[in-house]
Design a protein around this motif. Structure first.
Motif, PDB file in Angstrom:
ATOM      1  N   ARG A 233      55.547  22.570  33.762  1.00 20.71           N
ATOM      2  CA  ARG A 233      56.832  23.280  33.822  1.00 20.71           C
ATOM      3  C   ARG A 233      57.859  22.532  32.984  1.00 20.71           C
ATOM      4  NH1 ARG A 233      60.420  21.055  37.770  1.00 20.71           N
ATOM      5  NH2 ARG A 233      61.383  23.086  38.061  1.00 20.71           N
ATOM      6  N   TYR A 234      58.808  23.264  32.466  1.00 19.51           N
ATOM      7  CA  TYR A 234      59.863  22.630  31.678  1.00 19.51           C
ATOM      8  C   TYR A 234      61.056  23.572  31.596  1.00 19.51           C
ATOM      9  CZ  TYR A 234      57.516  25.354  28.001  1.00 19.51           C
ATOM     10  OH  TYR A 234      56.930  26.362  27.275  1.00 19.51           O
ATOM     11  N   GLU A 235      62.074  23.149  30.891  1.00 17.51           N
ATOM     12  CA  GLU A 235      63.348  23.863  30.822  1.00 17.51           C
ATOM     13  C   GLU A 235      63.368  24.872  29.688  1.00 17.51           C
ATOM     14  OE1 GLU A 235      68.010  22.496  29.988  1.00 17.51           O
ATOM     15  OE2 GLU A 235      66.489  21.025  30.562  1.00 17.51           O
ATOM     16  N   HIS A 236      63.874  26.072  29.959  1.00 18.33           N
ATOM     17  CA  HIS A 236      63.979  27.100  28.941  1.00 18.33           C
ATOM     18  C   HIS A 236      65.062  26.730  27.923  1.00 18.33           C
ATOM     19  CE1 HIS A 236      65.763  31.154  27.646  1.00 18.33           C
ATOM     20  NE2 HIS A 236      64.645  30.995  26.955  1.00 18.33           N
ATOM     21  N   THR A 237      64.691  26.775  26.646  1.00 16.40           N
ATOM     22  CA  THR A 237      65.660  26.418  25.614  1.00 16.40           C
ATOM     23  C   THR A 237      65.782  27.457  24.512  1.00 16.40           C
ATOM     24  OG1 THR A 237      63.958  25.165  24.407  1.00 16.40           O
ATOM     25  CG2 THR A 237      65.362  23.930  25.945  1.00 16.40           C
ATOM     26  N   GLN A 238      64.723  28.239  24.251  1.00 11.44           N
ATOM     27  CA  GLN A 238      64.774  29.126  23.091  1.00 11.44           C
ATOM     28  C   GLN A 238      64.212  30.480  23.462  1.00 11.44           C
ATOM     29  OE1 GLN A 238      62.773  27.528  19.645  1.00 11.44           O
ATOM     30  NE2 GLN A 238      63.533  29.106  18.269  1.00 11.44           N
ATOM     31  N   PHE A 239      63.150  30.911  22.795  1.00 15.68           N
ATOM     32  CA  PHE A 239      62.542  32.200  23.107  1.00 15.68           C
ATOM     33  C   PHE A 239      61.671  32.090  24.352  1.00 15.68           C
ATOM     34  CE2 PHE A 239      59.772  30.084  20.002  1.00 15.68           C
ATOM     35  CZ  PHE A 239      58.573  30.057  20.710  1.00 15.68           C
ATOM     36  N   THR A 240      61.357  33.227  24.938  1.00 16.45           N
ATOM     37  CA  THR A 240      60.489  33.227  26.109  1.00 16.45           C
ATOM     38  C   THR A 240      59.832  34.589  26.277  1.00 16.45           C
ATOM     39  OG1 THR A 240      60.372  32.714  28.488  1.00 16.45           O
ATOM     40  CG2 THR A 240      62.270  33.995  27.748  1.00 16.45           C
ATOM     41  N   ALA A 241      58.683  34.590  26.942  1.00 13.08           N
ATOM     42  CA  ALA A 241      58.019  35.821  27.335  1.00 13.08           C
ATOM     43  C   ALA A 241      58.434  36.178  28.762  1.00 13.08           C
ATOM     44  CB  ALA A 241      56.500  35.658  27.248  1.00 13.08           C
ATOM     45  N   VAL A 242      58.191  37.428  29.125  1.00 20.24           N
ATOM     46  CA  VAL A 242      58.551  37.917  30.457  1.00 20.24           C
ATOM     47  C   VAL A 242      57.331  38.574  31.079  1.00 20.24           C
ATOM     48  CG1 VAL A 242      59.961  39.577  31.741  1.00 20.24           C
ATOM     49  CG2 VAL A 242      60.977  38.257  29.855  1.00 20.24           C
ATOM     50  N   ARG A 243      56.934  38.078  32.265  1.00 23.47           N
ATOM     51  CA  ARG A 243      55.865  38.700  33.051  1.00 23.47           C
ATOM     52  C   ARG A 243      56.500  39.096  34.396  1.00 23.47           C
ATOM     53  NH1 ARG A 243      49.826  37.646  33.405  1.00 23.47           N
ATOM     54  NH2 ARG A 243      50.187  35.983  31.896  1.00 23.47           N
ATOM     55  N   PRO A 244      56.901  40.348  34.541  1.00 22.20           N
ATOM     56  CA  PRO A 244      57.651  40.725  35.735  1.00 22.20           C
ATOM     57  C   PRO A 244      56.790  40.841  36.983  1.00 22.20           C
ATOM     58  CG  PRO A 244      57.294  42.636  34.343  1.00 22.20           C
ATOM     59  CD  PRO A 244      56.770  41.459  33.586  1.00 22.20           C
ATOM     60  N   VAL A 245      57.467  40.828  38.122  1.00 21.31           N
ATOM     61  CA  VAL A 245      56.824  41.035  39.419  1.00 21.31           C
ATOM     62  C   VAL A 245      57.604  42.105  40.169  1.00 21.31           C
ATOM     63  CG1 VAL A 245      55.905  38.690  39.546  1.00 21.31           C
ATOM     64  CG2 VAL A 245      58.143  39.188  40.540  1.00 21.31           C
ATOM     65  N   ALA A 246      56.974  42.638  41.218  1.00 21.35           N
ATOM     66  CA  ALA A 246      57.585  43.708  41.995  1.00 21.35           C
ATOM     67  C   ALA A 246      57.007  43.690  43.403  1.00 21.35           C
ATOM     68  CB  ALA A 246      57.307  45.063  41.331  1.00 21.35           C
ATOM     69  N   PRO A 247      57.677  44.329  44.356  1.00 22.64           N
ATOM     70  CA  PRO A 247      57.108  44.440  45.700  1.00 22.64           C
ATOM     71  C   PRO A 247      55.866  45.320  45.685  1.00 22.64           C
ATOM     72  CG  PRO A 247      59.464  44.991  45.674  1.00 22.64           C
ATOM     73  CD  PRO A 247      59.007  44.941  44.256  1.00 22.64           C
ATOM     74  N   LEU A 248      55.003  45.132  46.669  1.00 23.99           N
ATOM     75  CA  LEU A 248      53.852  46.007  46.801  1.00 23.99           C
ATOM     76  C   LEU A 248      54.312  47.425  47.101  1.00 23.99           C
ATOM     77  CD1 LEU A 248      51.394  43.852  48.944  1.00 23.99           C
ATOM     78  CD2 LEU A 248      51.129  44.466  46.548  1.00 23.99           C
ATOM     79  N   PRO A 249      53.767  48.430  46.399  1.00 26.86           N
ATOM     80  CA  PRO A 249      54.168  49.816  46.673  1.00 26.86           C
ATOM     81  C   PRO A 249      53.609  50.282  48.015  1.00 26.86           C
ATOM     82  CG  PRO A 249      53.070  49.584  44.532  1.00 26.86           C
ATOM     83  CD  PRO A 249      52.821  48.339  45.299  1.00 26.86           C
ATOM     84  N   PRO A 250      54.206  51.323  48.589  1.00 30.01           N
ATOM     85  CA  PRO A 250      53.635  51.908  49.809  1.00 30.01           C
ATOM     86  C   PRO A 250      52.277  52.506  49.509  1.00 30.01           C
ATOM     87  CG  PRO A 250      55.399  53.284  48.942  1.00 30.01           C
ATOM     88  CD  PRO A 250      55.430  52.003  48.158  1.00 30.01           C
ATOM     89  N   ARG A 251      51.406  52.506  50.495  1.00 30.06           N
ATOM     90  CA  ARG A 251      50.034  52.982  50.296  1.00 30.06           C
ATOM     91  C   ARG A 251      49.952  54.497  50.436  1.00 30.06           C
ATOM     92  NH1 ARG A 251      46.699  49.377  48.043  1.00 30.06           N
ATOM     93  NH2 ARG A 251      45.078  50.793  48.771  1.00 30.06           N
ATOM     94  N   GLU A 252      50.761  55.206  49.707  1.00 28.51           N
ATOM     95  CA  GLU A 252      50.798  56.669  49.799  1.00 28.51           C
ATOM     96  C   GLU A 252      50.209  57.337  48.571  1.00 28.51           C
ATOM     97  OE1 GLU A 252      54.853  57.540  50.437  1.00 28.51           O
ATOM     98  OE2 GLU A 252      54.931  56.584  52.425  1.00 28.51           O
ATOM     99  N   THR A 253      49.818  56.518  47.565  1.00 29.89           N
ATOM    100  CA  THR A 253      49.250  57.096  46.343  1.00 29.89           C
ATOM    101  C   THR A 253      47.900  57.715  46.656  1.00 29.89           C
ATOM    102  OG1 THR A 253      50.353  55.392  45.083  1.00 29.89           O
ATOM    103  CG2 THR A 253      48.624  56.625  43.966  1.00 29.89           C
ATOM    104  N   SER A 254      47.636  58.885  46.152  1.00 30.33           N
ATOM    105  CA  SER A 254      46.408  59.594  46.471  1.00 30.33           C
ATOM    106  C   SER A 254      45.285  59.171  45.554  1.00 30.33           C
ATOM    107  CB  SER A 254      46.633  61.110  46.352  1.00 30.33           C
ATOM    108  OG  SER A 254      47.074  61.444  45.069  1.00 30.33           O
ATOM    109  N   GLY A 255      44.380  58.355  46.070  1.00 31.55           N
ATOM    110  CA  GLY A 255      43.172  58.025  45.356  1.00 31.55           C
ATOM    111  C   GLY A 255      43.352  57.038  44.226  1.00 31.55           C
ATOM    112  N   LEU A 256      42.224  56.638  43.658  1.00 37.67           N
ATOM    113  CA  LEU A 256      42.194  55.704  42.544  1.00 37.67           C
ATOM    114  C   LEU A 256      41.814  56.433  41.280  1.00 37.67           C
ATOM    115  CD1 LEU A 256      40.331  52.651  44.099  1.00 37.67           C
ATOM    116  CD2 LEU A 256      42.720  52.723  43.453  1.00 37.67           C
ATOM    117  N   ARG A 257      42.328  55.946  40.166  1.00 44.88           N
ATOM    118  CA  ARG A 257      41.997  56.503  38.869  1.00 44.88           C
ATOM    119  C   ARG A 257      41.401  55.403  38.027  1.00 44.88           C
ATOM    120  NH1 ARG A 257      46.741  58.923  35.204  1.00 44.88           N
ATOM    121  NH2 ARG A 257      47.046  56.702  34.733  1.00 44.88           N
ATOM    122  N   SER A 258      40.324  55.664  37.324  1.00 44.46           N
ATOM    123  CA  SER A 258      39.713  54.658  36.474  1.00 44.46           C
ATOM    124  C   SER A 258      40.393  54.660  35.130  1.00 44.46           C
ATOM    125  CB  SER A 258      38.213  54.922  36.293  1.00 44.46           C
ATOM    126  OG  SER A 258      37.540  54.789  37.524  1.00 44.46           O
ATOM    127  N   ALA A 259      40.497  53.449  34.545  1.00 41.71           N
ATOM    128  CA  ALA A 259      41.106  53.335  33.215  1.00 41.71           C
ATOM    129  C   ALA A 259      40.421  52.246  32.434  1.00 41.71           C
ATOM    130  CB  ALA A 259      42.588  53.019  33.346  1.00 41.71           C
TER     131      ALA A 259
END
Length: 259
Positions: A233-259
């Motif tokens: 780990r170190y201190e941000h000084t210049q450019f950076t990438a972003v890998r966002p996070v989010a809360p788990l969605p509610p389990r209301e999505t209908s089924g799985l889709r392959s991709a």
């Protein structure tokens, strides 16, 4: 907002609109920080002649990732890989990247960073969440073990789905450690007094970043592989990438889709 599907043989959540793929990271407890065992693993690499330069700066700065402590992490979603140039343009249509010509390459933001963070419907990971996800249940230098990380661990472009899938850790996350990824925490040297849960440390000043080994590629023989370590780990000084996070969605999505 979300659709649940299968990506590279693993469950995933795709954000409708942007198309960004997220993996569900289960909650748990882990030992966060640079452990004595990891320090000894780096010394073993040094003794074997596997270093190009002196590791004195690394050992001198080891306190920035110590003391090791047990941290509790709640479940969350994390992007499968850092946002690409094409993905950033979903929120910032005029975005131009100075570090890659490929729309499928990792976006490295400088002046546009605050604009992106304001536009994103997601948040930044805390350092604890990032390291927990990078370790993926391991306690070694990288999720692949205590051996010296090689250049084949770098992943900076995500156009090749097969290569991306091969690079995933046990949580289905790819490229952890390749680009420097900004976290929600303000930079504080060391973990003394840090929360025992995954809350970020707040305050004024630059944020902490993790990773960055691909930012210096091709490597110049200065042991840039150390940036692939889960605890680095170190201190941000210049450019950076972003890998966002989010809360788990509610389990209301209908089924799985392959991709």
């Amino acid at each position: 907002m979300w659709i649940e599907e299968v990506v590279a043989g693993r469950p995933a959540w795709r954000h409708i609109g942007s198309g960004v793929v997220f993996r569900a990271v289960p909650g748990g407890t882990f030992r966060m920080g640079l452990s004595e065992a990891e320090l000894e693993a780096v010394r073993a690499i040094e003794r074997s002649g596997g270093v190009e330069d002196t590791l004195e700066p690394f050992f001198a700065s080891a306190g920035n990732a110590r003391p090791v402590r047990e941290v509790r992490v709640e479940p969350f979603l994390m992007a499968r890989h850092p946002l690409t140039v094409a993905q950033v343009r979903h929120w910032l249509p005029g975005y131009d990247d100075d570090y890659t010509d490929a729309d499928s390459g990792t976006a490295r933001l400088e002046g546009d960073l605050d604009d992106l963070l304001e536009a994103l419907p997601f948040r930044l990971p805390s350092e604890a969440e990032w390291e927990y996800a990078a370790r993926a249940g391991t306690s070694t230098l990288t999720f692949r073990g205590d051996g010296k990380p090689a250049e084949d661990q770098l992943l900076d472009d995500f156009a090749d789905e097969q290569r991306t899938a091969t690079a995933e850790n046990a949580l289905g996350l790819a490229g952890m450690g390749s680009a420097n990824e900004i976290c929600a925490d303000v930079w504080v040297p060391g973990f003394a007094g840090a929360p025992m849960d995954a809350r970020p440390r707040t305050g004024d000043g630059p944020r902490a970043v993790r990773g960055g080994a691909a930012d210096l590629y091709p490597w110049q023989g200065c042991d840039e592989w150390l940036l692939l370590l889960a605890a680095t780990r170190y201190e941000h000084t210049q450019f950076t990438a972003v890998r966002p996070v989010a809360p788990l969605p509610p389990r209301e999505t209908s089924g799985l889709r392959s991709a």
